[in-house]
Enzyme design. Structure first.
Site, short mmCIF file in Angstrom:
data_model
loop_
_atom_site.label_atom_id
_atom_site.label_comp_id
_atom_site.label_asym_id
_atom_site.label_seq_id
_atom_site.Cartn_x
_atom_site.Cartn_y
_atom_site.Cartn_z
N ILE A 160 0.84 -1.20 0.00
CA ILE A 160 0.00 0.00 0.00
C ILE A 160 0.87 1.25 0.00
CG2 ILE A 160 -1.77 1.27 1.29
CD1 ILE A 160 -2.62 -1.41 2.52
N ASP A 161 0.58 2.18 -0.94
CA ASP A 161 1.32 3.45 -1.01
C ASP A 161 2.83 3.19 -0.99
OD1 ASP A 161 -1.25 4.40 -0.82
OD2 ASP A 161 -1.05 5.15 1.23
N ILE A 162 3.26 2.34 -1.89
CA ILE A 162 4.66 1.90 -1.91
C ILE A 162 5.62 3.09 -2.00
CG2 ILE A 162 6.36 0.47 -3.10
CD1 ILE A 162 4.00 -1.18 -4.20
N THR B 224 -1.65 -0.13 -3.70
CA THR B 224 -1.49 1.12 -4.46
C THR B 224 0.00 1.41 -4.57
OG1 THR B 224 -1.88 2.27 -2.35
CG2 THR B 224 -3.70 2.22 -3.93
N ARG C 24 -3.06 6.46 -5.73
CA ARG C 24 -4.19 7.20 -5.18
C ARG C 24 -3.66 8.53 -4.64
NH1 ARG C 24 -5.84 4.49 0.68
NH2 ARG C 24 -3.73 4.29 1.54
#
Length: 568
Positions: free
Chosen positions: A402-404, A430, A471
């Site tokens: 997530i949100d790498i 994401t 995102r």
């Protein structure tokens, strides 16, 4: 004096004095009347044409007028005087905010997480003051004829100041201190936004003063290059060739780190502690193969550090701090680079907190003109924190869920491998989560000529864990993916909304000339802020040479770099 400028100055004196007196009456104890911004257009309509020209691009016009009132009374004021007034006023209010934060810290805050957040905020606001002072110094060293040349540099610094404000606030999310901190920072945040807008609109301001436009606008001026914050000039041509080579055998290190005692230091932190005072050259650290379980920070005063290892799978810096354990995200990083001009090669950075650790950063980069080559960043949620300034990554591997890749830097990632891992049940992957909070910021994330693939553990069950290109974490999030190979595991919609579908009209997400099963844009989101770029001229603004001014500093690193597009 230019006759037109003299007339403008006289008009300013006649029209602005009365207005300033009225506006200044709304300033209480160094703050502003919070409702005054509702009358922004009225505030501009009753000021001089000069003040209106300077403040028209700002989002907080009443505050802008107040901040430049005293300057407008000076009939000989130049455009630079107004820019300096805006920055000086911002410095004043950031300093007030920092002092107020210190007062909050002075109260008996027993919650350790909140105490860490307050300490972090104090540091961040000091960084903001430092960069505002650097901006002021740069304007002082410029002239009316050269101020446009340094526009990119000024926007870089002021964008970082804006980011520091928002990073400070994030540390107090869901705590009783959030609202007091918002109130503490509101003036300095708005004034930073105004300063950014003024610098962004410098061309219009010069026109209002009758100053001829500089045909070399957006080129870094020689005056700015001598300000002490410009690109390093200490690297010889021979050094650059060595750094670009596949091995580092001929690079002479200042310090050698080895766990087995074969170097002078056994820890990276010890090698950094030996950084010489008043160093004018690069500081090279060779870290021999090994797993270094230590949280490393390259402090702000340690500039131009070049660190290289024996390979991203052999020389590894590791840690396991995570948000789940009550640690603010900014402090979870296994490795943090703050000092400008940081370079790394053939190194690995990882955070082993796992998917259950929530935010757990492997590498945090705040350094301006940072460059990483042949490095590896491994984690799960929030692996790579591109916090601020201009950054470049080449031939790297970045993994996570997530949100790498997140943060508010102006960053370009080229020729790299991005691996999406298997998250916890119910989670959505994401790849990016950019944090541009103000429309005037020069920040954004560009992913160019990369491969986006699933991890082997994710691939068989990828349909159970939807994966997206990114995102928006802030209103003006900006992410561009171009000339890259996108795997078919990416959802056809491509992008994921933030909570409550926020920011869909103000963000800027774009794709250009990508390939692979996941590159089909026919079923992409239909947000106002999403774009499919079809012409090369649309994508040129995101070239490394322009977006992060790579032609001004990246060549000095010796690392390979594509300054333009593949088909330019």
């Amino acid at each position: 004096m230019n006759p037109l400028r003299a007339v403008v100055g006289v008009i300013s004196i006649l029209l602005v004095v009365g207005v300033c007196i009225g506006l200044l009456a709304g300033v209480n104890n160094g703050g502003f009347d919070e409702e005054a911004d509702e009358d922004d257009e009225k505030a501009l309509s009753t000021t001089s044409k000069t003040v209106a020209a300077i403040c028209k691009q700002t989002d907080y016009k009443h505050r802008c007028v107040v901040s430049i009132c005293s300057t407008a009374r000076n009939k000989s004021a130049t455009p630079l005087d107004f820019v300096k007034a805006a920055i000086n006023n911002t410095i004043h209010h950031v300093t007030l905010a920092k002092n107020n934060t210190a007062n909050i810290i002075g109260k008996d805050v027993k919650n350790s997480t909140q105490k860490m957040a307050l300490d972090d905020c104090d540091d961040l606001l000091q960084y903001a003051i430092d960069e505002l002072q650097a901006s002021l110094s740069a304007v002082d060293n410029s002239s009316v004829d050269t101020i446009q040349d340094g526009q990119a540099e000024l926007k870089n610094w002021l964008s970082a100041v804006m980011s520091y404000h928002h990073t400070c606030l994030e540390g107090f999310a869901n705590t009783p201190l959030f609202k007091p901190m918002v109130q503490t920072l509101i003036n300095s945040t708005h004034l930073t936004s105004n300063a950014l807008a003024i610098v962004s609109g410098i061309s219009d301001i010069l026109s209002a003063f009758g100053v001829p436009q500089n045909v070399n606008a957006n080129q870094t001026s020689r005056r700015l290059m001598n300000s002490g914050y410009a690109s390093p000039t200490w690297m010889s041509i021979g050094d650059r060739k060595l750094l670009a080579s596949r091995n580092n055998a001929n690079v002479e290190p200042n310090a050698i780190v080895a766990q087995d005692g074969s170097g002078r230091y056994k820890t990276i932190r010890a090698a950094l502690a030996a950084y010489p005072k008043n160093l004018t050259e690069r500081y090279v650290i060779y870290v021999k193969a090994g797993v270094y379980n230590e949280n490393v920070t390259i402090a702000k005063d340690k500039v131009n550090v070049f660190m290289y290892g024996d390979g991203p799978r052999r020389t590894i810096v590791t840690g396991n701090k995570s948000y789940k354990n009550g640690i603010p995200t900014i402090r979870t990083a296994s490795f943090s680079a703050i000092g400008d001009g940081f370079m790394a090669k053939s190194m690995g950075f990882q955070n082993t907190a796992g998917a259950i650790g929530h935010q757990a950063v492997a590498l945090r980069v705040q350094s301006d003109r940072a460059a990483l080559y042949n490095c590896r960043m491994d984690g799960y949620r929030n692996t790579l924190y591109q916090q601020t300034h201009r950054q470049f990554y080449r031939n790297c591997m970045i993994s996570g869920t997530i949100d790498i890749i997140f943060g508010d830097a102006a960053a370009v990632v080229q020729n790299s491998l991005i691996v999406v891992r298997k998250p916890d049940p119910g989670q959505k992957n994401t790849i990016t989560a950019h944090e541009r909070a103000d429309k005037h910021e020069s920040t954004g994330l560009v992913i160019q000529n990369c491969r986006i693939v699933p991890d082997q553990k994710l691939f068989p069950v990828s349909s159970q864990f939807p994966s997206y290109l990114g995102r928006p974490r802030k209103p003006y999030s900006r992410t561009v993916i171009m000339e890259s190979q996108i795997g078919g595991f990416i959802e056809p919609a491509g992008w994921l909304e933030w909570i409550c579908k926020l920011y869909l009209n103000t963000l800027y997400f774009a794709e250009y000339s990508n390939r692979g099963e996941g590159a089909n844009t026919s079923a992409r989101v239909e947000w106002e802020g999403y774009h499919v770029l079809t012409e090369i001229k649309q994508a040129r603004r995101f070239r490394a040479a322009r977006f992060i001014q790579a032609n001004q500093w990246l060549r000095t690193t010796g690392f390979p770099c594509l300054l333009g597009l593949k088909n330019d």
